[in-house]
Design a protein around this motif. Structure first.
Motif, PDB file in Angstrom:
ATOM      1  N   LEU A   1       0.356   4.707   7.239  1.00 27.78           N
ATOM      2  CA  LEU A   1       0.952   3.399   6.977  1.00 27.78           C
ATOM      3  C   LEU A   1       2.218   3.181   7.792  1.00 27.78           C
ATOM      4  CD1 LEU A   1       0.458   3.114   3.116  1.00 27.78           C
ATOM      5  CD2 LEU A   1      -0.770   1.871   4.898  1.00 27.78           C
ATOM      6  N   LYS A   2       3.042   4.218   7.913  1.00 30.04           N
ATOM      7  CA  LYS A   2       4.265   4.091   8.728  1.00 30.04           C
ATOM      8  C   LYS A   2       3.915   3.836  10.189  1.00 30.04           C
ATOM      9  CE  LYS A   2       7.286   6.994   5.907  1.00 30.04           C
ATOM     10  NZ  LYS A   2       8.010   8.277   5.831  1.00 30.04           N
ATOM     11  N   ALA A   3       2.921   4.561  10.695  1.00 30.49           N
ATOM     12  CA  ALA A   3       2.495   4.347  12.087  1.00 30.49           C
ATOM     13  C   ALA A   3       1.940   2.935  12.266  1.00 30.49           C
ATOM     14  CB  ALA A   3       1.455   5.388  12.483  1.00 30.49           C
TER      15      ALA A   3
ATOM     16  N   MET B   1       0.830  -1.206   0.000  1.00 27.97           N
ATOM     17  CA  MET B   1       0.000   0.000   0.000  1.00 27.97           C
ATOM     18  C   MET B   1       0.866   1.258   0.000  1.00 27.97           C
ATOM     19  SD  MET B   1      -3.453  -0.762   2.193  1.00 27.97           S
ATOM     20  CE  MET B   1      -2.720  -1.274   3.729  1.00 27.97           C
ATOM     21  N   TYR B   2       1.998   1.203   0.696  1.00 24.35           N
ATOM     22  CA  TYR B   2       2.908   2.348   0.705  1.00 24.35           C
ATOM     23  C   TYR B   2       3.417   2.632  -0.707  1.00 24.35           C
ATOM     24  CZ  TYR B   2       6.617   5.458   2.298  1.00 24.35           C
ATOM     25  OH  TYR B   2       7.411   6.555   2.499  1.00 24.35           O
ATOM     26  N   ARG B   3       3.625   1.590  -1.461  1.00 25.85           N
ATOM     27  CA  ARG B   3       4.158   1.749  -2.812  1.00 25.85           C
ATOM     28  C   ARG B   3       3.106   2.257  -3.802  1.00 25.85           C
ATOM     29  NH1 ARG B   3       7.314  -2.669  -6.519  1.00 25.85           N
ATOM     30  NH2 ARG B   3       7.853  -1.185  -8.125  1.00 25.85           N
ATOM     31  N   ILE B   4       1.866   1.802  -3.681  1.00 20.36           N
ATOM     32  CA  ILE B   4       0.884   2.169  -4.701  1.00 20.36           C
ATOM     33  C   ILE B   4       0.090   3.435  -4.370  1.00 20.36           C
ATOM     34  CG2 ILE B   4       0.636  -0.186  -5.528  1.00 20.36           C
ATOM     35  CD1 ILE B   4      -2.063  -0.298  -4.109  1.00 20.36           C
ATOM     36  N   PHE B   5       0.113   3.892  -3.127  1.00 20.67           N
ATOM     37  CA  PHE B   5      -0.604   5.114  -2.767  1.00 20.67           C
ATOM     38  C   PHE B   5       0.400   6.211  -2.423  1.00 20.67           C
ATOM     39  CE2 PHE B   5      -3.778   1.831  -1.482  1.00 20.67           C
ATOM     40  CZ  PHE B   5      -4.738   2.155  -2.422  1.00 20.67           C
TER      41      PHE B   5
ATOM     42  N   ILE C   1       0.025   9.265  -1.505  1.00 19.80           N
ATOM     43  CA  ILE C   1      -0.524  10.342  -0.684  1.00 19.80           C
ATOM     44  C   ILE C   1       0.267  10.432   0.622  1.00 19.80           C
ATOM     45  CG2 ILE C   1      -2.603  11.174   0.466  1.00 19.80           C
ATOM     46  CD1 ILE C   1      -4.130   9.348  -1.596  1.00 19.80           C
ATOM     47  N   ALA C   2       0.817  11.619   0.906  1.00 26.85           N
ATOM     48  CA  ALA C   2       1.721  11.793   2.058  1.00 26.85           C
ATOM     49  C   ALA C   2       1.028  11.479   3.383  1.00 26.85           C
ATOM     50  CB  ALA C   2       2.281  13.212   2.076  1.00 26.85           C
ATOM     51  N   GLN C   3      -0.187  11.974   3.573  1.00 24.59           N
ATOM     52  CA  GLN C   3      -0.897  11.734   4.829  1.00 24.59           C
ATOM     53  C   GLN C   3      -1.190  10.245   5.019  1.00 24.59           C
ATOM     54  OE1 GLN C   3      -4.601  13.818   5.133  1.00 24.59           O
ATOM     55  NE2 GLN C   3      -4.888  13.293   7.273  1.00 24.59           N
ATOM     56  N   PHE C   4      -1.568   9.571   3.949  1.00 22.40           N
ATOM     57  CA  PHE C   4      -1.838   8.131   4.036  1.00 22.40           C
ATOM     58  C   PHE C   4      -0.555   7.360   4.324  1.00 22.40           C
ATOM     59  CE2 PHE C   4      -2.797   3.938   2.073  1.00 22.40           C
ATOM     60  CZ  PHE C   4      -3.863   3.598   2.894  1.00 22.40           C
TER      61      PHE C   4
ATOM     62  N   PRO D   1     -11.419   4.215   1.476  1.00 23.04           N
ATOM     63  CA  PRO D   1     -11.781   5.618   1.221  1.00 23.04           C
ATOM     64  C   PRO D   1     -10.992   6.236   0.056  1.00 23.04           C
ATOM     65  CG  PRO D   1     -11.469   5.274   3.565  1.00 23.04           C
ATOM     66  CD  PRO D   1     -11.028   4.021   2.878  1.00 23.04           C
ATOM     67  N   ILE D   2      -9.748   5.852  -0.091  1.00 25.64           N
ATOM     68  CA  ILE D   2      -8.943   6.379  -1.199  1.00 25.64           C
ATOM     69  C   ILE D   2      -9.466   5.836  -2.526  1.00 25.64           C
ATOM     70  CG2 ILE D   2      -6.635   6.389  -2.222  1.00 25.64           C
ATOM     71  CD1 ILE D   2      -5.567   6.381   0.658  1.00 25.64           C
ATOM     72  N   LEU D   3      -9.828   4.565  -2.554  1.00 25.73           N
ATOM     73  CA  LEU D   3     -10.358   3.980  -3.784  1.00 25.73           C
ATOM     74  C   LEU D   3     -11.644   4.662  -4.219  1.00 25.73           C
ATOM     75  CD1 LEU D   3      -9.786   0.181  -3.087  1.00 25.73           C
ATOM     76  CD2 LEU D   3      -8.434   1.683  -4.550  1.00 25.73           C
ATOM     77  N   TRP D   4     -12.479   5.062  -3.263  1.00 26.72           N
ATOM     78  CA  TRP D   4     -13.747   5.687  -3.607  1.00 26.72           C
ATOM     79  C   TRP D   4     -13.584   7.144  -4.022  1.00 26.72           C
ATOM     80  CZ3 TRP D   4     -18.390   3.703  -4.670  1.00 26.72           C
ATOM     81  CH2 TRP D   4     -18.532   2.334  -4.439  1.00 26.72           C
ATOM     82  N   ARG D   5     -12.411   7.723  -3.823  1.00 24.32           N
ATOM     83  CA  ARG D   5     -12.143   9.094  -4.289  1.00 24.32           C
ATOM     84  C   ARG D   5     -11.548   9.123  -5.693  1.00 24.32           C
ATOM     85  NH1 ARG D   5      -9.170  10.324   0.868  1.00 24.32           N
ATOM     86  NH2 ARG D   5     -10.823  10.434   2.385  1.00 24.32           N
ATOM     87  N   LEU D   6     -11.266   7.966  -6.264  1.00 24.97           N
ATOM     88  CA  LEU D   6     -10.712   7.921  -7.617  1.00 24.97           C
ATOM     89  C   LEU D   6     -11.725   8.445  -8.627  1.00 24.97           C
ATOM     90  CD1 LEU D   6      -8.982   4.418  -7.591  1.00 24.97           C
ATOM     91  CD2 LEU D   6      -7.883   6.647  -7.426  1.00 24.97           C
TER      92      LEU D   6
END
Length: 126
Positions: free
Chosen positions: A25-27, A12-16, A18-21, A96-101
């Protein structure tokens, strides 16, 4: 099981991008690492002294031998619950990210289905 969570988080880190996301993911990755380390340590040191674990497997009781052990049933219940919660959180994170596409509703439904196919592997234990 932790390796699967690491790989999903890295994917997910690789394909998204978005900095906030990515911060989320890091957390999440730090939480999963901490959870893994704590579960491994609890498994190793569930009895004090450590060799007492092997003595209790022989049918003897730890207090009679001068040792003490954690309540294994509670440990598995708590760690299993936390693992299940993190599994569902990892499944829900990208939705939620997928639904904003900027795609049509059918494509969004297909993408959501692809990302939630992991639910099919969740099986209740007897």
């Amino acid at each position: 099981m932790a390796a699967v969570k690491y790989s999903v988080l890295c994917f997910m880190y690789r394909i998204f991008p978005i900095a906030q996301f990515r911060r989320i993911l890091k957390a999440s990755l730090i939480f999963v690492i901490a959870l893994t380390i704590s579960c491994v340590m609890a498994s190793i040191f569930q009895c004090i002294p450590v060799h007492m674990f092997w003595e209790t497997l022989g049918g003897k009781l730890a207090p009679q031998l001068g040792g003490r052990c954690i309540n294994v049933r509670s440990y598995f219940l708590i760690s299993g619950s936390i693992n299940a919660i993190t599994d569902f959180a990892l499944l829900a994170m990208p939705i939620p990210i997928l639904w904003r596409l900027r795609t049509g509703k059918p494509q969004k439904l297909v993408l959501t289905g692809i990302f939630t196919v992991g639910l099919a592997s969740v099986q209740p234990q007897k």
